[in-house]
Design a protein around this motif. Structure first.
Motif, PDB file in Angstrom:
ATOM      1  N   VAL A 138      40.810  29.207  90.989  1.00 44.51           N
ATOM      2  CA  VAL A 138      42.043  28.580  91.461  1.00 44.51           C
ATOM      3  C   VAL A 138      42.100  27.121  91.031  1.00 44.51           C
ATOM      4  O   VAL A 138      43.107  26.644  90.502  1.00 44.51           O
ATOM      5  N   ALA A 139      40.978  26.398  91.228  1.00 49.81           N
ATOM      6  CA  ALA A 139      40.930  24.989  90.838  1.00 49.81           C
ATOM      7  C   ALA A 139      41.054  24.845  89.323  1.00 49.81           C
ATOM      8  O   ALA A 139      41.751  23.948  88.822  1.00 49.81           O
ATOM      9  N   LEU A 140      40.386  25.740  88.584  1.00 47.10           N
ATOM     10  CA  LEU A 140      40.461  25.698  87.127  1.00 47.10           C
ATOM     11  C   LEU A 140      41.886  25.928  86.647  1.00 47.10           C
ATOM     12  O   LEU A 140      42.395  25.198  85.786  1.00 47.10           O
ATOM     13  N   SER A 141      42.551  26.925  87.208  1.00 51.82           N
ATOM     14  CA  SER A 141      43.933  27.222  86.810  1.00 51.82           C
ATOM     15  C   SER A 141      44.848  26.047  87.107  1.00 51.82           C
ATOM     16  O   SER A 141      45.709  25.688  86.297  1.00 51.82           O
ATOM     17  N   GLY A 142      44.653  25.424  88.287  1.00 49.16           N
ATOM     18  CA  GLY A 142      45.475  24.273  88.645  1.00 49.16           C
ATOM     19  C   GLY A 142      45.240  23.105  87.722  1.00 49.16           C
ATOM     20  O   GLY A 142      46.191  22.408  87.319  1.00 49.16           O
ATOM     21  N   GLY A 143      43.975  22.873  87.350  1.00 47.29           N
ATOM     22  CA  GLY A 143      43.666  21.771  86.444  1.00 47.29           C
ATOM     23  C   GLY A 143      44.281  21.965  85.076  1.00 47.29           C
ATOM     24  O   GLY A 143      44.851  21.037  84.488  1.00 47.29           O
ATOM     25  N   ILE A 144      44.196  23.178  84.544  1.00 46.81           N
ATOM     26  CA  ILE A 144      44.768  23.455  83.224  1.00 46.81           C
ATOM     27  C   ILE A 144      46.293  23.382  83.276  1.00 46.81           C
ATOM     28  O   ILE A 144      46.933  22.888  82.339  1.00 46.81           O
ATOM     29  N   ALA A 145      46.880  23.866  84.377  1.00 49.39           N
ATOM     30  CA  ALA A 145      48.342  23.804  84.515  1.00 49.39           C
ATOM     31  C   ALA A 145      48.823  22.350  84.514  1.00 49.39           C
ATOM     32  O   ALA A 145      49.810  22.010  83.845  1.00 49.39           O
ATOM     33  N   THR A 146      48.123  21.483  85.256  1.00 52.52           N
ATOM     34  CA  THR A 146      48.501  20.069  85.287  1.00 52.52           C
ATOM     35  C   THR A 146      48.314  19.431  83.922  1.00 52.52           C
ATOM     36  O   THR A 146      49.129  18.623  83.476  1.00 52.52           O
ATOM     37  N   TRP A 147      47.237  19.798  83.228  1.00 53.82           N
ATOM     38  CA  TRP A 147      46.992  19.283  81.881  1.00 53.82           C
ATOM     39  C   TRP A 147      48.130  19.684  80.934  1.00 53.82           C
ATOM     40  O   TRP A 147      48.615  18.855  80.149  1.00 53.82           O
ATOM     41  N   CYS A 148      48.587  20.918  81.020  1.00 55.52           N
ATOM     42  CA  CYS A 148      49.708  21.359  80.175  1.00 55.52           C
ATOM     43  C   CYS A 148      50.978  20.580  80.501  1.00 55.52           C
ATOM     44  O   CYS A 148      51.742  20.213  79.598  1.00 55.52           O
TER      45      CYS A 148
ATOM     46  N   LEU B 134      42.050  17.842  85.372  1.00 59.81           N
ATOM     47  CA  LEU B 134      41.251  18.758  84.562  1.00 59.81           C
ATOM     48  C   LEU B 134      39.770  18.650  84.942  1.00 59.81           C
ATOM     49  O   LEU B 134      39.074  19.670  85.050  1.00 59.81           O
ATOM     50  N   ALA B 135      39.292  17.421  85.156  1.00 59.04           N
ATOM     51  CA  ALA B 135      37.903  17.224  85.579  1.00 59.04           C
ATOM     52  C   ALA B 135      37.643  17.914  86.910  1.00 59.04           C
ATOM     53  O   ALA B 135      36.641  18.608  87.087  1.00 59.04           O
ATOM     54  N   ILE B 136      38.564  17.743  87.842  1.00 59.02           N
ATOM     55  CA  ILE B 136      38.417  18.377  89.156  1.00 59.02           C
ATOM     56  C   ILE B 136      38.399  19.904  89.013  1.00 59.02           C
ATOM     57  O   ILE B 136      37.571  20.593  89.618  1.00 59.02           O
ATOM     58  N   GLY B 137      39.306  20.430  88.199  1.00 65.35           N
ATOM     59  CA  GLY B 137      39.404  21.881  88.040  1.00 65.35           C
ATOM     60  C   GLY B 137      38.172  22.511  87.426  1.00 65.35           C
ATOM     61  O   GLY B 137      37.819  23.646  87.754  1.00 65.35           O
ATOM     62  N   LEU B 138      37.486  21.766  86.547  1.00 65.52           N
ATOM     63  CA  LEU B 138      36.295  22.311  85.892  1.00 65.52           C
ATOM     64  C   LEU B 138      35.008  21.866  86.572  1.00 65.52           C
ATOM     65  O   LEU B 138      33.916  22.185  86.099  1.00 65.52           O
ATOM     66  N   GLY B 139      35.130  21.120  87.673  1.00 61.48           N
ATOM     67  CA  GLY B 139      33.930  20.656  88.361  1.00 61.48           C
ATOM     68  C   GLY B 139      33.197  19.567  87.613  1.00 61.48           C
ATOM     69  O   GLY B 139      31.984  19.399  87.767  1.00 61.48           O
ATOM     70  N   ALA B 140      33.917  18.813  86.791  1.00 60.85           N
ATOM     71  CA  ALA B 140      33.313  17.724  86.023  1.00 60.85           C
ATOM     72  C   ALA B 140      33.470  16.408  86.770  1.00 60.85           C
ATOM     73  O   ALA B 140      34.309  16.277  87.664  1.00 60.85           O
ATOM     74  N   GLU B 141      32.671  15.421  86.395  1.00 62.35           N
ATOM     75  CA  GLU B 141      32.773  14.086  86.987  1.00 62.35           C
ATOM     76  C   GLU B 141      33.774  13.216  86.236  1.00 62.35           C
ATOM     77  O   GLU B 141      34.392  12.324  86.814  1.00 62.35           O
ATOM     78  N   VAL B 142      33.926  13.457  84.952  1.00 63.46           N
ATOM     79  CA  VAL B 142      34.799  12.643  84.121  1.00 63.46           C
ATOM     80  C   VAL B 142      35.357  13.498  82.989  1.00 63.46           C
ATOM     81  O   VAL B 142      34.716  14.430  82.508  1.00 63.46           O
TER      82      VAL B 142
END
Length: 280
Positions: free
Chosen positions: A18-28, A44-52
């Motif tokens: 869910v977080a990944l999909s939301g991050g990619i959607a916002t990136w698009c 995108l960082a939040i959606g993939l669990g990245a720090e930066v």
């Protein structure tokens, strides 16, 4: 098994779909101009669990200069603002395959230790670099830094996103990266004009050649590409830009480009006729 990763890594959790999909959607949405680049990178960082997350552009013709835009997920780490992409991809940066993914943990550090030192400064255990576009002048990369090492499963999941990020970047609005680097001053520009610079009413009273030059800049072309497209000398280009800056009342060429890229306006029939006449 992906080299450099193990099934007993520190981060064996599956990614939050869910977080990944939301991050990619916002990136698009960001690539369509609905959000700022920094906001899109952060989500995108939040959606993939990245720090930066960083969007990196490397000039592969002019001395390998590196520019980047950064979004941070707010973990509290002291994130270094210098990208690692050029070090991780290294000498392959000018011909790396679009859609490929490069990991810091398996990159050749050429004996310098630069990748390890930069990672330790930021508290990052892994960095993934996606090659999202490649042409004769620029390489664009998407860089994601992670606090924990990957499991093999997560490394494969991250790698599978390479094609998606390349395809979405290819569909971006023109001039997105350049616009994001420029000062955010649209409210101060062109206050004297009741209509956009490129509207059919031509409020700045640009000549046909000046109008066409602005149209090319609004499509995200670099000054070098504009010069090639118009088939003019560098001195002629500088002369046109001086006249345009004076007529549009901007302080410099960067502000002119920013103003043109900020506007979603595209000319109608009169503008298209100006292009035809200027090209003739």
């Amino acid at each position: 098994m992906v080299s450099g990763f193990s099934n007993s890594g520190d981060d064996n959790k599956e990614m939050d779909i869910v977080a990944l999909s939301g991050g990619i959607a916002t990136w698009c949405q960001c690539l369509s101009g609905l959000h700022t680049i920094r906001h899109g990178l952060t989500e995108l960082a939040i959606g993939l669990g990245a720090e930066v997350a960083r969007l990196v552009r490397i000039d592969t013709e002019g001395g390998r200069s590196v520019r980047s835009i950064q979004g941070v997920a707010g973990s509290g780490l002291h994130i270094d603002d210098r990208p690692l992409s050029d070090k991780i991809v290294g000498a392959y940066v000018s011909h790396a395959k679009v859609g490929s993914v490069w990991f810091a943990s398996v990159a050749a550090d050429e004996g310098t230790g630069a990748i390890d030192r930069a990672s330790r400064r930021s508290g990052l255990a892994e960095t993934a670099v996606f090659v999202i576009s490649q042409d004769r002048k620029w390489t664009h990369l998407l860089e994601l830094g992670f606090r924990n090492r990957f499991s093999t499963a997560k490394a494969r999941a991250i790698t599978a996103l390479g094609g998606t990020f390349a395809q979405t970047w290819a569909a971006r609005s023109p001039g997105l990266f350049t616009s994001a680097l420029l000062p955010n001053r649209p409210a101060q520009m062109n206050r004297a004009f009741p209509a956009p610079i490129l509207s059919d009413s031509n409020p700045a009273r640009l000549s046909r050649a000046e109008f066409r030059l602005c149209l090319l800049l609004s499509d995200g072309l670099s000054l070098e590409r504009v010069q090639e497209e118009l088939n003019i000398k560098a001195a002629t280009l500088r002369s046109h830009l001086r006249q345009i800056r004076a007529k549009t009342e901007v302080a410099n060429t960067n502000e002119l480009v920013h103003s043109l890229l900020q506007s979603n306006f595209r000319p109608g029939a009169a503008g298209r006729e100006a292009i035809r006449l200027a090209a003739g």
